[in-house]
Write an enzyme that holds these catalytic residues in place. Structure first.
Site, mmCIF file in Angstrom:
data_model
loop_
_atom_site.group_PDB
_atom_site.id
_atom_site.type_symbol
_atom_site.label_atom_id
_atom_site.label_comp_id
_atom_site.label_asym_id
_atom_site.label_seq_id
_atom_site.Cartn_x
_atom_site.Cartn_y
_atom_site.Cartn_z
ATOM 1 N N LYS B 82 20.720 -51.770 45.256
ATOM 2 C CA LYS B 82 19.631 -52.746 45.339
ATOM 3 C C LYS B 82 18.904 -52.827 43.993
ATOM 4 O O LYS B 82 18.729 -51.807 43.313
ATOM 5 C CB LYS B 82 18.661 -52.307 46.443
ATOM 6 C CG LYS B 82 17.521 -53.268 46.741
ATOM 7 C CD LYS B 82 16.674 -52.703 47.891
ATOM 8 C CE LYS B 82 15.569 -53.657 48.322
ATOM 9 N NZ LYS B 82 14.794 -53.105 49.473
ATOM 10 N N SER B 157 14.162 -56.325 52.920
ATOM 11 C CA SER B 157 14.344 -56.835 51.568
ATOM 12 C C SER B 157 15.673 -56.464 50.910
ATOM 13 O O SER B 157 15.991 -56.969 49.826
ATOM 14 C CB SER B 157 13.200 -56.329 50.691
ATOM 15 O OG SER B 157 13.196 -54.910 50.644
ATOM 16 N N SER B 181 13.602 -52.567 55.865
ATOM 17 C CA SER B 181 14.350 -53.317 54.844
ATOM 18 C C SER B 181 15.808 -52.902 54.672
ATOM 19 O O SER B 181 16.551 -53.586 53.964
ATOM 20 C CB SER B 181 13.637 -53.212 53.494
ATOM 21 O OG SER B 181 12.441 -53.952 53.513
#
Lengths: 49, 450
Positions: B82, B157, B181
């Site tokens: 990420k 996210s 997330s």
């Protein structure tokens, strides 16, 4: 909470003034967050382990 | 086995093929890069691809094997990170135009551990801006798209990590989870997302959203892959009981947290009821339980998250307010309404809620509930700004318990996620139960078409 009160809280939190459009747009979320903080205190007062 | 088949096989099969010479780490990386080139344009999952670095790392794995050395349990396995997680020499943006630091000169601690285990870091995946709000079009890159329906969001996210795994670009990617997330995009995209016990994965080199709630962890194509990657990051033993029977285990089904919420889609509740029946057929004892009221969990979590996020961003907001995306900056400033007593109260409540979940788990090996109350919404729902996406993930960030989301069905062509929660530090049982469910069902075998 009014826009003026929110602007004061931003100032107290050491944030520079933000554009009026952002202030108005963020106000509902800020008010909800303030309600969440009240709910936290209420839950503490009401509940026990 | 041809490479186009191997690339979609579990990590342990890929490692075995590299170790026994059926293929090479270089071959697997080349196939992965070709897959990324083919599919990423329709997904916008990977936002920085380090093709040359990945080829060099793969050659080093092959060379080590030729010398008779052990390159580690993830030998040659491609993994994406990420865009909040540092990787030496790779640019990072945290999904924001307000973050343009030079590429870091060192790895995050978890990145270093993955490399030490033999993983090949192929690049960075899209994130919602600073892990906040939702899909937006004023970030350095467009939002990732759901492989099951490109008109729908991935959730976030860890949006790009979920899309990359669901789209078959990599078997595993790393995300972070502050309120869901890892788990919610895993649910929306039909993959496995594991939020470990808080503190288990080192946070050094991971850009924070809320230090009290953040947890890094794997998003993966199956439970075994997630467990292997988690173990590589922690030195733990989450994968040790995969495949073992779960007969006799007791599972608490917190159905009331779904049934009592009018936003819960009927198909989600039905899928969870079927999941509970499936666990029963596996020999576990399913008991309906009542957890404490949901709202205080969310309230405590919101107060902690918004206060800590503002503390992280205050200086940058003052210096570069206009560089933030509209949704992110409007979200961050809300933390100004909180005072120190609000935050202290939220932490006190969080401690109490943690004890209450501990009590629920004292009589059960695990709890089950849906990950999200609805399937992935469409991008069109976000045209006027952030939209509400109800889920049941935040409580276990507040309490720090490990939780995993895995596929348990579909509704209108979009995946549904089952969430399992275990005691602190019990990733072994968490993965054992999730693996047993996965093996007994065909949900994880479904793949989106390309």
């Amino acid at each position: 909470m009014t826009e003026e009160e929110f602007a004061k809280k931003l100032q107290d939190a050491l944030l520079s003034p933000i554009p009026p459009a952002d202030l108005a747009a963020a106000l509902p979320s800020a008010s909800r967050l303030a309600q969440q903080a009240k709910l936290v205190r209420q839950a503490l007062a009401d509940g026990d382990d | 086995m041809v490479m186009t088949e191997l690339i979609d096989r579990p990590i342990r099969d890929q490692v075995a093929a590299i170790r026994n010479g059926a293929t090479s780490a270089t071959g697997l990386i080349e196939a992965t890069l070709a897959r990324i080139e083919d599919r990423n344009p329709s997904l916008d999952a990977i936002v920085h691809l380090d093709a040359e670095g990945a080829k060099v790392a793969a050659r080093q794995i092959d060379d080590a094997l030729q010398r008779g050395e052990d390159p580690g349990p993830l030998a040659g396995i491609p993994i994406a990170l990420k865009d909040l997680i540092d990787a030496r020499g790779m640019p990072g943006h945290c999904g924001s135009k307000a973050f343009d630091a030079a590429p870091p000169d060192r790895d995050a601690a978890l990145t270093a551990r993955l490399r030490q285990a033999g993983a090949v870091i192929v690049g960075k995946t899209a994130t919602y801006e600073f892990a906040l709000t939702g899909p937006a079009w004023d970030q350095p890159y467009p939002p990732a798209r759901n492989p099951w329906n490109r008109d729908h969001i991935t959730g976030g996210s860890s949006s790009g990590s979920a899309a990359a795994v669901a789209g078959g670009l990599v078997r595993a990617a790393i995300g972070t989870d502050t309120g869901g997330s890892i788990r919610s995009p895993s649910s929306y995209c039909g993959i496995v997302g594991l939020k470990p016990t808080r503190g288990l994965v080192p946070a050094d080199g991971v850009f924070p959203l809320s230090g009290s709630l953040d947890t890094a962890g794997p998003l993966a194509a199956c439970v075994a892959d997630a467990a292997l990657v988690l173990d590589a990051m922690t030195g733990g033993d989450a994968a040790t009981r995969l495949g073992q029977p779960v007969t006799g285990m007791r599972i608490g089904f917190a159905r009331d947290w779904l049934a009592s919420d009018s936003s819960t889609e009927a198909a989600i509740l039905a899928a969870l009821d079927r999941a509970a029946s499936q666990f029963s057929m596996l020999g576990t004892a399913i008991e309906l339980i009542r957890l404490p009221e949901y709202a205080p969990f969310e309230a405590a979590g919101c107060v902690i998250l918004q206060s800590e996020a503002l503390a992280v961003h205050r200086e940058r907001l003052n210096a570069r307010y206009e560089d933030y995306g509209t949704d992110a900056r409007r979200n961050l400033v809300t933390g100004a309404v909180l005072d120190a007593e609000d935050v202290a109260a939220a932490h006190t409540l969080a401690a109490r809620l943690t004890r209450q979940i501990d009590q629920a788990l004292a009589g059960h090996d695990a709890l089950i509930i849906a990950t999200t109350l609805q399937t992935a919404p469409a991008f069109a729902d976000f045209e006027d700004g952030a939209a509400w996406t109800p889920m049941r993930t935040f409580p276990f960030n507040v309490t720090g318990h490990p939780a995993i989301s895995l596929p348990c069905g579909f509704a209108a062509g979009l995946p549904i996620g089952l969430q399992i929660i275990a005691r602190h530090g019990d990733e072994v049982r968490l993965c054992q139960l999730a693996d047993a469910f996965e093996q007994a069902t065909a949900h994880s075998l479904a793949h989106p078409s390309f």
